[in-house]
Design an enzyme around this catalytic site. Structure first.
Site, PDB file in Angstrom:
ATOM      1  N   ASP A  27     -29.000   8.850   7.503  1.00  0.00           N
ATOM      2  CA  ASP A  27     -28.801  10.253   7.074  1.00  0.00           C
ATOM      3  C   ASP A  27     -29.786  10.785   6.028  1.00  0.00           C
ATOM      4  O   ASP A  27     -29.379  11.532   5.120  1.00  0.00           O
ATOM      5  CB  ASP A  27     -27.361  10.425   6.550  1.00  0.00           C
ATOM      6  CG  ASP A  27     -26.297  10.097   7.586  1.00  0.00           C
ATOM      7  OD1 ASP A  27     -26.661   9.756   8.728  1.00  0.00           O
ATOM      8  OD2 ASP A  27     -25.097  10.164   7.256  1.00  0.00           O
ATOM      9  N   LYS A 132     -24.182  11.126  14.554  1.00  0.00           N
ATOM     10  CA  LYS A 132     -22.834  10.585  14.348  1.00  0.00           C
ATOM     11  C   LYS A 132     -21.956  11.648  13.692  1.00  0.00           C
ATOM     12  O   LYS A 132     -22.383  12.311  12.747  1.00  0.00           O
ATOM     13  CB  LYS A 132     -22.899   9.323  13.481  1.00  0.00           C
ATOM     14  CG  LYS A 132     -23.510   9.555  12.095  1.00  0.00           C
ATOM     15  CD  LYS A 132     -23.605   8.241  11.347  1.00  0.00           C
ATOM     16  CE  LYS A 132     -24.074   8.370   9.933  1.00  0.00           C
ATOM     17  NZ  LYS A 132     -23.270   9.237   9.068  1.00  0.00           N
ATOM     18  N   VAL A 160     -28.738   7.416   2.592  1.00  0.00           N
ATOM     19  CA  VAL A 160     -27.789   8.064   1.668  1.00  0.00           C
ATOM     20  C   VAL A 160     -26.453   8.341   2.356  1.00  0.00           C
ATOM     21  O   VAL A 160     -26.402   8.511   3.566  1.00  0.00           O
ATOM     22  CB  VAL A 160     -28.388   9.387   1.143  1.00  0.00           C
ATOM     23  CG1 VAL A 160     -29.598   9.108   0.288  1.00  0.00           C
ATOM     24  CG2 VAL A 160     -28.709  10.382   2.240  1.00  0.00           C
ATOM     25  N   CYS A 165     -21.881   7.061   3.447  1.00  0.00           N
ATOM     26  CA  CYS A 165     -22.296   6.717   4.813  1.00  0.00           C
ATOM     27  C   CYS A 165     -22.977   5.364   4.928  1.00  0.00           C
ATOM     28  O   CYS A 165     -22.856   4.695   5.959  1.00  0.00           O
ATOM     29  CB  CYS A 165     -23.182   7.822   5.379  1.00  0.00           C
ATOM     30  SG  CYS A 165     -22.222   9.320   5.695  1.00  0.00           S
TER      31      CYS A 165
HETATM   32  N1  TIU Z   1     -24.366  10.671   4.671  1.00  0.00           N
HETATM   33  C1  TIU Z   1     -23.384  10.702   3.786  1.00  0.00           C
HETATM   34  O1  TIU Z   1     -23.273   9.874   2.893  1.00  0.00           O
HETATM   35  N2  TIU Z   1     -22.487  11.779   3.879  1.00  0.00           N
HETATM   36  C2  TIU Z   1     -21.812  12.298   2.818  1.00  0.00           C
HETATM   37  O2  TIU Z   1     -21.027  13.243   2.961  1.00  0.00           O
HETATM   38  N3  TIU Z   1     -22.052  11.729   1.595  1.00  0.00           N
HETATM   39  C3  TIU Z   1     -21.592  12.167   0.385  1.00  0.00           C
HETATM   40  O3  TIU Z   1     -21.810  11.439  -0.597  1.00  0.00           O
HETATM   41  N4  TIU Z   1     -20.974  13.311   0.283  1.00  0.00           N
END
Ligand code: TIU
Length: 222
Positions: A27, A132, A160, A165
């Site tokens: 992500d 996803k 991240v 995630c």
């Molecule tokens: N990709 C991911 O971690 N999605 C999130 O919503 N992360 C947050 O920390 N909000």
């Protein structure tokens, strides 16, 4: 097959064969690392996430040079939101909700400019891109089946956010039998204390979820 070993991995040495190992970048989308995206609508300071782009880019370049499989994921929903459970959209008090129109297009919607992977880490020909709808990369995707078909047994994680995630994906992978390692400087959180705690909780108890190492330690072995 040649086996590489990261002797200084936490909690103990991690060995992998490049041909059976994939680098999974979770992500790294504009929606999370640029102002005006999903991350900022939730009230977060996105600059903390931007700081890892150089380390992720260096790992990606090294892994590509070595010829390893690269997998990118994107947290993305269909334009009609059929794959977005209402509680996910309605929870909390974000400035914009999933599907609302923001400065980079509709928030967290596939195909919108904000949903793209940042240009520095853009996928190239031959790399997998997995969309996803959940936090984990295995939920409602064909990732496990594709990895099995490709003979992949080991996964290195970056991206991240560490405790959302990335951790969810690594836990899903661990439960499916993969030997997982998280790249410490290749992942970040909006909350530095959560980043640190997530790394600690995954590697505790003899590597209950897996290993961690720095990008420098991994690159040295490629
Ligand atoms: N990709 C991911 O971690 N999605 C999130 O919503 N992360 C947050 O920390 N909000």
């Amino acid at each position: 097959m040649t086996t590489a070993t990261i002797a200084t991995a936490t909690p103990y040495p991690y060995s992998f064969d490049l041909s059976r190992t994939a680098l999974v970048i979770i992500d790294m989308q504009r929606d999370f690392v640029e102002p005006g995206g999903f991350g900022e609508t939730l009230g977060n300071d996105v600059s903390l996430l931007q700081s890892i782009i150089p380390a992720v880019a260096a790992m990606l370049a090294g892994w590509r040079r070595a010829g390893g499989l690269v997998i990118h994921t994107r947290e993305a929903h269909a334009p009609d939101l059929h794959d977005c459970p209402p509680p996910k959209r309605l929870r909390g008090a974000p400035s914009l909700r999933i599907g609302d129109k923001g400065p980079m297009g509709r928030i967290l919607i596939a195909g919108e400019p904000g949903n793209d992977i940042v240009p520095e880490l853009a996928p190239i020909e031959g790399e997998w891109v997995i969309d996803k709808p959940g936090k984990g990369a295995f939920y409602a995707t064909r990732l496990h089946e594709r990895l099995q078909a490709a003979g992949i047994t080991h996964l290195l994680f970056m991206g991240v956010t560490t405790e959302v995630c990335v951790q969810t994906s690594m836990r899903e992978a661990n439960d499916r039998g993969y030997e997982c390692l998280i790249v410490e400087d290749g992942t970040a959180s909006y909350f530095p204390e959560f980043h640190k705690a997530a790394l600690a909780m995954m590697t505790a108890q003899g590597g209950i979820v897996g290993w961690s190492a720095t990008s420098g330690m991994v690159l040295k072995e490629l």
